[in-house]
Design a protein around this motif. Structure first.
Motif, mmCIF file in Angstrom:
data_model
loop_
_atom_site.group_PDB
_atom_site.id
_atom_site.type_symbol
_atom_site.label_atom_id
_atom_site.label_comp_id
_atom_site.label_asym_id
_atom_site.label_seq_id
_atom_site.Cartn_x
_atom_site.Cartn_y
_atom_site.Cartn_z
ATOM 1 N N UNK A 521 0.830 -1.213 0.000
ATOM 2 C CA UNK A 521 0.000 0.000 0.000
ATOM 3 C C UNK A 521 0.860 1.256 0.000
ATOM 4 N N UNK A 522 1.965 1.206 0.739
ATOM 5 C CA UNK A 522 2.866 2.355 0.761
ATOM 6 C C UNK A 522 3.476 2.572 -0.621
ATOM 7 N N UNK A 523 3.886 1.488 -1.258
ATOM 8 C CA UNK A 523 4.472 1.602 -2.596
ATOM 9 C C UNK A 523 3.481 2.245 -3.565
ATOM 10 N N UNK A 524 2.209 1.876 -3.463
ATOM 11 C CA UNK A 524 1.193 2.446 -4.355
ATOM 12 C C UNK A 524 0.974 3.939 -4.092
ATOM 13 N N UNK A 525 1.274 4.393 -2.884
ATOM 14 C CA UNK A 525 1.058 5.803 -2.551
ATOM 15 C C UNK A 525 2.222 6.685 -3.001
ATOM 16 N N UNK A 526 3.339 6.062 -3.378
ATOM 17 C CA UNK A 526 4.500 6.830 -3.811
ATOM 18 C C UNK A 526 4.421 7.124 -5.305
ATOM 19 N N UNK A 527 5.134 8.140 -5.728
ATOM 20 C CA UNK A 527 5.221 8.451 -7.154
ATOM 21 C C UNK A 527 5.971 7.320 -7.859
ATOM 22 N N UNK A 528 5.722 7.169 -9.142
ATOM 23 C CA UNK A 528 6.443 6.171 -9.934
ATOM 24 C C UNK A 528 7.782 6.762 -10.377
ATOM 25 N N UNK A 529 8.851 6.006 -10.187
ATOM 26 C CA UNK A 529 10.159 6.470 -10.646
ATOM 27 C C UNK A 529 10.145 6.573 -12.173
ATOM 28 N N UNK A 530 10.903 7.515 -12.714
ATOM 29 C CA UNK A 530 10.936 7.716 -14.158
ATOM 30 C C UNK A 530 12.321 8.194 -14.566
ATOM 31 N N UNK A 531 12.512 8.335 -15.860
ATOM 32 C CA UNK A 531 13.766 8.878 -16.382
ATOM 33 C C UNK A 531 13.563 10.344 -16.756
ATOM 34 N N UNK A 532 14.601 11.154 -16.561
ATOM 35 C CA UNK A 532 14.504 12.584 -16.868
ATOM 36 C C UNK A 532 15.879 13.114 -17.224
ATOM 37 N N UNK A 533 15.900 14.195 -17.991
ATOM 38 C CA UNK A 533 17.174 14.822 -18.360
ATOM 39 C C UNK A 533 17.691 15.728 -17.250
ATOM 40 N N UNK A 534 16.843 15.988 -16.237
ATOM 41 C CA UNK A 534 17.250 16.803 -15.095
ATOM 42 C C UNK A 534 17.535 15.917 -13.884
ATOM 43 N N UNK A 535 18.499 16.323 -13.078
ATOM 44 C CA UNK A 535 18.791 15.603 -11.848
ATOM 45 C C UNK A 535 17.858 16.110 -10.758
ATOM 46 N N UNK A 536 16.781 15.372 -10.522
ATOM 47 C CA UNK A 536 15.773 15.776 -9.542
ATOM 48 C C UNK A 536 15.874 14.982 -8.251
ATOM 49 N N UNK A 537 16.882 14.104 -8.152
ATOM 50 C CA UNK A 537 17.045 13.301 -6.952
ATOM 51 C C UNK A 537 16.118 12.101 -6.925
ATOM 52 N N UNK A 538 16.343 11.239 -5.943
ATOM 53 C CA UNK A 538 15.552 10.006 -5.834
ATOM 54 C C UNK A 538 14.993 9.908 -4.427
ATOM 55 N N UNK A 539 13.669 10.061 -4.299
ATOM 56 C CA UNK A 539 13.008 10.094 -2.997
ATOM 57 C C UNK A 539 13.189 8.783 -2.238
ATOM 58 N N UNK A 540 12.898 7.653 -2.876
ATOM 59 C CA UNK A 540 12.952 6.371 -2.194
ATOM 60 C C UNK A 540 14.327 6.020 -1.681
ATOM 61 N N UNK A 541 15.350 6.389 -2.442
ATOM 62 C CA UNK A 541 16.732 6.124 -2.038
ATOM 63 C C UNK A 541 17.300 7.249 -1.186
ATOM 64 N N UNK A 542 16.576 8.380 -1.147
ATOM 65 C CA UNK A 542 17.088 9.589 -0.496
ATOM 66 C C UNK A 542 18.474 9.914 -1.031
ATOM 67 N N UNK A 543 18.593 9.828 -2.343
ATOM 68 C CA UNK A 543 19.867 10.080 -3.027
ATOM 69 C C UNK A 543 19.774 11.405 -3.777
ATOM 70 N N UNK A 544 20.767 12.248 -3.587
ATOM 71 C CA UNK A 544 20.805 13.529 -4.291
ATOM 72 C C UNK A 544 21.132 13.320 -5.762
ATOM 73 N N UNK A 545 21.937 12.291 -6.038
ATOM 74 C CA UNK A 545 22.345 11.988 -7.414
ATOM 75 C C UNK A 545 22.016 10.525 -7.697
ATOM 76 N N UNK A 546 21.333 10.278 -8.818
ATOM 77 C CA UNK A 546 21.066 8.884 -9.163
ATOM 78 C C UNK A 546 20.742 8.757 -10.652
ATOM 79 N N UNK A 547 21.288 7.716 -11.263
ATOM 80 C CA UNK A 547 20.954 7.332 -12.631
ATOM 81 C C UNK A 547 21.223 5.846 -12.781
ATOM 82 N N UNK A 548 20.992 5.312 -13.981
ATOM 83 C CA UNK A 548 21.240 3.900 -14.256
ATOM 84 C C UNK A 548 22.467 3.756 -15.166
#
Length: 698
Positions: A521-548
């Motif tokens: 239920x918590x996972x469903x309440x969170x935003x879906x991770x996506x790809x972007x050209x801007x570094x907007x950070x990663x909420x779930x990881x609490x990471x300021x910088x993240x990519x694949x």
């Protein structure tokens, strides 16, 4: 929007005739104005009334949007311009001939909000554009005619298939069609068959249809296969030049038992003072898949590999994914290496990136590494050269995990259903996939590499495809807080940055079977991770910088990252075209990832239903995993999920959408997490539908 269109749209805040418009637009030819009015009218932005006055659609109580049919005769229109009032309800017989997915113009009806009805209602005034989407269904025969029966009741019951447009389809085939004529009065709509999947009612036909609906093509174009085959099976001699030679290093892969493509390998070297040098070595796919080549174009189109039980639809041809790019043991392979220097506290002090050539010393599996970490004597002897380093890796991973949790990352370890199939592709076992220390170890190492590359790219201002995860919607978090409250949790939805309150729920729910539904239920309440050209950070990881960066064999964003990282390391100058490329790649990759996830989830449902067929009539203990107005979803301990239809429940039940409950006047109440005993009454491998009823005495 064309500048003239924008000017006219602004002028039409109030109704004006054509001649009045011309006076407001001196120097603009009449024909130009007429063409602009036509464009604005076609898009539904303006409307002409019976007095030949044009005005913005809203002035005449009209809104443009997409018509969304339902299976119960009514529909909704999702406005082009989203607002707080939400979708517009379209009552039965008010659709104006619109079909599901059409772009329409709706005229709002007088509001009943004073009577407590919060919903807007409307009548479809005009069909602006047909959706032209393909429709899935089956071919049937009616007398001497052939008809198409849509699988979804959102569409008309029957559509005529002229014999000249059967295109090889036979009665009983599962097909998709494209509309040619939408019908009028008593004249049936007509369609043409565009794809044949096989006999309707078979799992094979359903799988083929799901792949097609999600734009997933199993075969590669001939020019793509030809380019892959031309690369051969050996590294060309000139490819070694300029690379760091790591072939003598103790580097090895760790993957699942059934994995075929190995795109990441790891190494670890102790340094003075308790420091560690973690090596993450990734297949250098970018060396072979070059920009604007057939291979690159197809990889971009696919976006990622698609996995379902016993099968993979790869992003790259097998000659690369299972061959030249796969880091198989004992073979020279080109790699992109990240060397990360980590302190005794797990903090990253230095990161170095370079092209390399490696030779994996072993193809390890998660199962075997977990057994080695548990001290299995036989495996410790067989892999004596890896035993000590594996233990050091596990200790480092534990340290990295603790640091990640301390900074507020969420440990969303949601159990995944694992479906085992035999050689014929039939499901033979169903269970939740377990994750041991080896799986967590590789996860932590890959996260470290991804964060390090993202930080380098951001600080150097280089174009990159970032993996971003935005803050959750407070309203969705509020719904989760309501579910968590009966279990004693106090979640403040207005403080989404306080991830520790969410992790507290996850930690405590993990040890209580009654709270098993809370992490999902918590996972469903969170935003879906996506790809972007801007570094907007990663909420779930609490990471300021993240990519694949770590899976270029199966994900296009990783391949794009490799290219841009190599150029950044070479101090190349980036152009606007490079920034446009990462922006387009981010959007395309997000779209294709969603399609792959949808297809994998829907195909898994077919296999799960096929597995459950053998248990028809048997009873099981489960728990409510979802509550809807039409019934209860129930999850079993093995991961199967089915539906108890509300009409099969004894007595009369009322649905409370706010509290997500079904309850009756006798005080019986079902909500998410309620334990139930059910009987399996239906399992359809062609649709994935599983049906339960409440077992006697439950």
């Amino acid at each position: 929007m064309d500048s003239l269109d924008q000017k006219i749209l602004t002028l039409l805040a109030q109704p004006l005739r054509l001649e009045e418009l011309r006076r407001h637009l001196p120097g603009v030819r009449k024909q130009q104005i007429i063409e602009s009015l036509q464009r604005l009218s076609t898009s539904g932005q303006i409307v002409k009334n019976k007095k030949n006055r044009f005005a913005q659609a809203s002035h005449f109580g009209c809104i443009a949007g997409v018509y969304l049919a339902t299976e119960r005769g009514f529909g909704f229109v999702a406005p082009d311009e989203r607002d707080a009032d939400g979708d517009i309800f379209i009552p039965p017989r008010a659709d104006g001939g619109a079909w599901h997915g059409d772009h329409v113009l709706v005229r709002l009806r007088p509001s009943d909000r004073r009577q407590g009805n919060p919903r807007r209602e409307g009548q479809v005034e005009r069909i602006l554009e047909r959706s032209h989407q393909e429709i899935l269904g089956a071919v049937r025969q009616r007398g001497k005619s052939f008809v198409f029966v849509p699988e979804s009741r959102k569409y008309r019951a029957e559509i005529l298939l002229p014999k000249a447009h059967l295109n090889g389809a036979q009665v009983g085939d599962k097909v998709t069609v494209r509309m040619m004529y939408y019908g009028e009065g008593r004249v049936l709509p007509q369609a043409s068959v565009v794809q044949i999947f096989g006999k309707n009612g078979t799992m094979q036909a359903s799988i083929a249809a799901i792949l097609h609906e999600n734009g997933i093509q199993e075969t590669f174009p001939s020019d793509v296969k030809a380019q892959a085959d031309a690369l051969g099976s050996c590294i060309p001699p000139d490819a070694y030049a300029g690379r760091r030679d790591l072939r003598d290093e103790l580097i090895f892969t760790i993957d699942g038992d059934s994995a075929k493509d190995f795109d990441d390998a790891v190494s670890l070297r102790p340094l003075p003072g308790g420091y560690m040098q973690l090596g993450v070595h990734i297949a250098d796919v970018s060396h072979y898949v070059t920009p604007d080549s057939p291979l690159d174009g197809e990889a971009y189109r696919r976006g990622c590999s698609v996995y379902y039980p016993g099968h993979v639809v790869p992003m790259l041809p097998f000659a690369l994914s299972d061959g030249l790019c796969s880091l198989v043991p004992g073979e020279d392979r080109l790699a992109f290496t990240a060397l990360l220097e980590l302190g005794p506290d797990g903090r990253r002090h230095k990161a170095t990136f370079f092209k390399s050539v490696i030779r994996s010393k072993a193809r390890m599996t998660y199962n075997n590494v977990n057994k080695i970490l548990d001290g299995d004597p036989a495996l410790c002897q067989t892999y004596d050269f890896l035993t000590e380093i594996s233990r050091k890796m596990a200790e480092l991973a534990d340290l990295l995990h603790r640091r990640r949790m301390e900074r507020g990352a969420l440990d969303l370890d949601i159990p995944e259903t694992e479906i085992e199939v035999d050689e014929q592709g039939e499901p033979v076992a169903l269970q939740y996939r377990s994750r041991g220390r080896a799986e967590r170890m590789i996860e932590e190492f890959m996260l470290q590499a991804n964060e390090a590359v993202a930080e380098f790219m951001d600080k150097h201002g280089a174009p990159a495809v970032y993996r971003v995860h935005e803050n959750p919607d407070p309203e969705k978090l509020r719904v989760f807080a309501q579910f968590a409250r009966p279990f004693g949790y106090r979640v403040d939805p207005n403080q989404p940055q306080d991830t520790r309150q969410l992790q507290a729920v996850l930690d405590q729910a993990a040890g209580d079977p009654r709270q098993r539904a809370l992490p999902t239920l918590l996972l469903r309440s969170l935003a879906r991770a996506r790809y972007a050209e801007e570094n907007l950070g990663h909420y779930g990881l609490q990471a300021k910088y993240y990519l694949h960066f770590t899976s270029p064999i199966r994900r296009y964003p990783d391949l794009a990252t490799h290219r841009m990282l190599a150029r950044a390391l070479a101090d190349e100058r980036f152009t606007q075209a490079d920034y446009t490329f990462v922006e387009n790649a981010a959007g395309q990759s997000t779209s294709r990832e969603l399609a792959a996830d949808t297809a994998e989830r829907e195909i898994d449902r077919l296999y799960i239903a096929a597995y459950m067929e053998q248990f028809l009539g048997q009873t099981f203990d489960g728990e409510v995993s979802g509550v809807q107005s039409f019934g209860l979803f129930v999850a079993l301990p093995n991961g199967a999920e089915g539906l108890i239809r509300i009409e099969s429940l004894p007595g009369y039940y009322e649905f409370d959408g706010e509290k997500m409950t079904l309850s009756n006047s006798s005080g019986l109440r079902f909500t998410i997490g309620t334990a139930v005993r059910v009987r399996l009454v239906g399992a359809n491998r062609a649709s994935g539908q599983i049906d339960f009823t409440l077992a006697e005495g439950s």
